[in-house]
Design an enzyme around this catalytic site. Structure first.
Site, PDB file in Angstrom:
ATOM      1  N   GLY A  17       0.816  -1.212   0.000  1.00 51.98           N
ATOM      2  CA  GLY A  17       0.000   0.000   0.000  1.00 51.98           C
ATOM      3  C   GLY A  17       0.849   1.260   0.000  1.00 51.98           C
ATOM      4  O   GLY A  17       1.173   1.780  -1.045  1.00 51.98           O
TER       5      GLY A  17
ATOM      6  N   SER B 296       4.928  -5.552  -3.378  1.00 50.49           N
ATOM      7  CA  SER B 296       4.700  -4.119  -3.494  1.00 50.49           C
ATOM      8  C   SER B 296       5.368  -3.355  -2.349  1.00 50.49           C
ATOM      9  O   SER B 296       6.583  -3.482  -2.146  1.00 50.49           O
ATOM     10  CB  SER B 296       3.191  -3.846  -3.555  1.00 50.49           C
ATOM     11  OG  SER B 296       2.936  -2.534  -3.963  1.00 50.49           O
ATOM     12  N   TYR B 297       4.606  -2.588  -1.559  1.00 52.66           N
ATOM     13  CA  TYR B 297       5.222  -1.842  -0.466  1.00 52.66           C
ATOM     14  C   TYR B 297       5.706  -2.774   0.649  1.00 52.66           C
ATOM     15  O   TYR B 297       6.438  -2.355   1.540  1.00 52.66           O
ATOM     16  CB  TYR B 297       4.269  -0.783   0.101  1.00 52.66           C
ATOM     17  CG  TYR B 297       5.002   0.280   0.892  1.00 52.66           C
ATOM     18  CD1 TYR B 297       5.683   1.311   0.236  1.00 52.66           C
ATOM     19  CD2 TYR B 297       5.045   0.241   2.278  1.00 52.66           C
ATOM     20  CE1 TYR B 297       6.385   2.265   0.947  1.00 52.66           C
ATOM     21  CE2 TYR B 297       5.739   1.200   3.001  1.00 52.66           C
ATOM     22  CZ  TYR B 297       6.399   2.212   2.330  1.00 52.66           C
ATOM     23  OH  TYR B 297       7.117   3.156   3.044  1.00 52.66           O
TER      24      TYR B 297
ATOM     25  N   ASP C  82       3.936  -5.452 -15.030  1.00 50.64           N
ATOM     26  CA  ASP C  82       3.576  -4.438 -14.030  1.00 50.64           C
ATOM     27  C   ASP C  82       4.314  -3.149 -14.354  1.00 50.64           C
ATOM     28  O   ASP C  82       5.540  -3.141 -14.464  1.00 50.64           O
ATOM     29  CB  ASP C  82       3.976  -4.937 -12.637  1.00 50.64           C
ATOM     30  CG  ASP C  82       3.749  -3.904 -11.543  1.00 50.64           C
ATOM     31  OD1 ASP C  82       2.900  -3.011 -11.730  1.00 50.64           O
ATOM     32  OD2 ASP C  82       4.422  -3.991 -10.502  1.00 50.64           O
TER      33      ASP C  82
ATOM     34  N   HIS D 190       1.457  -7.069 -11.315  1.00 47.95           N
ATOM     35  CA  HIS D 190       1.853  -6.712  -9.955  1.00 47.95           C
ATOM     36  C   HIS D 190       1.580  -7.841  -8.966  1.00 47.95           C
ATOM     37  O   HIS D 190       2.354  -8.065  -8.045  1.00 47.95           O
ATOM     38  CB  HIS D 190       1.088  -5.454  -9.539  1.00 47.95           C
ATOM     39  CG  HIS D 190       1.643  -4.748  -8.345  1.00 47.95           C
ATOM     40  ND1 HIS D 190       2.849  -4.101  -8.358  1.00 47.95           N
ATOM     41  CD2 HIS D 190       1.145  -4.589  -7.098  1.00 47.95           C
ATOM     42  CE1 HIS D 190       3.078  -3.560  -7.166  1.00 47.95           C
ATOM     43  NE2 HIS D 190       2.059  -3.844  -6.382  1.00 47.95           N
TER      44      HIS D 190
END
Length: 456
Positions: free
Chosen positions: A81, A177-178, A378, A430
């Site tokens: 996020g 991701s984060y 992605d 992603h």
């Protein structure tokens, strides 16, 4: 008493469901609404990580779907996020045992669930994400990397007190991701904790992260290169961004912002930036993260290669009162609906490490098994960004770049360094396990086994 003896002791104590403690029994999921019958056990509930503020993190454990799950490792999964739910994405779209049907009335099995290889622990982190909550509203406006890692370590220590059969078990971290920040930061927290305790029970062996935010400068340069090399932006916009954006801090000049905004508003089109070759979902927006800015704008996106709006199914399902009751969730009566991502957390994120490369260097030196992978479609945290960031670790190549295979087809490409393995997954965006579930599963199998991806 040696670690081996302790492990055997716990194995002998917790060999069947009759041996569950009262705390574990309270967290047992008997069955989720609409769930097909399964042979593995599930548990979910809350672990308080800060009593004064009333911060509590929500977890969901799906034990290994094997003859004896106590023989399998424990793997913690984190989504990014910052502010997105591991229940919404990891558990329900990617590596979890169930998928949610379009009407959110029932579940069906995921053929390539990672719990066929390990016990998977999904954590909604930090407080304010999904069902995780805090009684102090200011916590939602001053979250950041440091507190997230600290609370996650506290969660693990207290969760393993509740589930002592997982103490000393081989333990791995994973995410995307984060979580490229969350995972190595938590790994370092665990490493430091273990160094300072004579009998550490969190037996961290390594971690695996996908399409991971790694270094602001190098990620950004690699991301813009991906946009241009995949014909998403024009030559003139590419030159404009590269000449006006320095990427040496989280704040950009007005000329830089203008160039990026022009690309987003006039050149990208309504594609799914998280999977550029699949249909987009024009009915929803997503808040995952983009490494081109520290404050992400909502973008029109798809959710998967099969159903571009699959995220909507999770938001319907996990807001059902019977589902929340079955999962022991929302027990305090949270005043807001369960959502896949928290915009409030994302918009108010206070601290974010500029680069994770120094942390990687320390963890590589400590000897952990570390894998990074990238879905190659992605455009948000693209393969070029990760490769450019990794190149600045200056690692020695052990096995040169080669294609890896699954069912006679190239599944991606990989290179093995001294202390780290990097792999791409062909045709994945992603969320690698969603777009390419079988390839993602083989990647996970190879990681757990500590074996190179197959050459043929």
């Amino acid at each position: 008493m040696s670690v081996v003896v302790i492990c055997l002791l716990f194995t002998s104590i917790f060999t069947n469901t009759d041996s569950l403690t009262n705390e574990q029994e309270k967290d047992r999921i008997k069955a989720l609404p609409g769930q097909p019958e399964v042979a593995f056990s599930q548990f979910s509930g809350y672990v308080t990580v800060h009593k004064k503020h009333g911060r509590a993190l929500f977890y969901w454990l799906t034990e290994a779907a094997t003859h004896n799950p106590l023989e399998n490792p424990l793997v913690l999964w984190l989504n990014g996020g910052p502010g997105c739910s591991s229940i919404a994405y990891g558990a329900s779209e990617e590596i979890g045992p169930f998928r949610i049907n379009e009407t959110a009335s029932s579940l069906y099995l995921n053929k390539y669930s990672w719990n066929k290889q390990a016990n998977i622990l999904f954590l909604e982190s930090p407080a304010g994400v999904g069902f995780s909550y805090t009684n102090k509203s200011s916590d939602l406006r001053d979250s950041g990397d440091k507190r997230t890692a600290r609370d996650a370590l506290t969660f693990l220590k207290r969760w393993m007190s509740r589930f002592p059969q997982y103490r000393y078990r081989d333990f791995y971290l994973s995410g995307e991701s984060y979580a490229g920040h969350y995972v190595p930061q938590l790994a370092k927290k665990i490493h430091d904790y273990n160094k300072n305790h004579s009998n550490p029970f969190i037996n961290l062996k390594g971690f695996i992260v996908g399409n991971a935010v790694t270094d602001i400068k190098y990620d950004n340069i690699g991301t813009v290169a991906y946009w241009w090399s995949h014909s998403i932006i024009s030559d003139s916009t590419y030159k404009s961004i590269m000449s006006s954006c320095k990427f040496t801090s989280a704040k950009y000049s007005q000329n830089c912002d203008d160039a990026i905004n022009y690309a987003w508003n006039y050149e990208f089109g309504e594609i799914d930036q998280y999977s550029i070759y699949t249909p987009s979902c024009n009915k929803s927006s997503r808040n995952l993260t983009t490494n081109i800015s520290s404050r992400v704008k909502n973008t029109l996106v798809r959710i998967s290669g099969y159903d571009p709006c699959i995220e909507n199914n999770a938001e319907k399902y996990y807001n059902r009162p019977d589902v929340q009751h079955a999962m022991h969730a929302n027990s305090t009566g949270i005043s807001y609906k369960w959502t896949a991502c928290s915009g409030e957390l994302l918009d108010n994120w206070k601290d974010s490490e500029f680069s994770m490369l120094p942390t990687y260097k320390k963890l590589i030196a400590a000897g952990y098994r570390i894998w990074m992978f990238s879905g190659d479609t992605d455009s948000v945290v693209p393969v070029t960004a990760t490769r450019f960031s990794l190149s600045h670790l200056n690692l020695t190549v052990k096995t040169r770049w080669y294609p890896w295979y699954l069912n006679g087809q190239v599944g991606g490409w990989t290179e093995v360094y001294d202390g780290l393995t990097f792999a791409t997954v062909r045709g994945a965006g992603h969320e690698v396990p969603l777009l390419q579930p079988q390839r993602g599963f083989l990647l996970f199998q190879s990681f757990l086994a500590g074996k190179n991806l197959p050459r043929s």
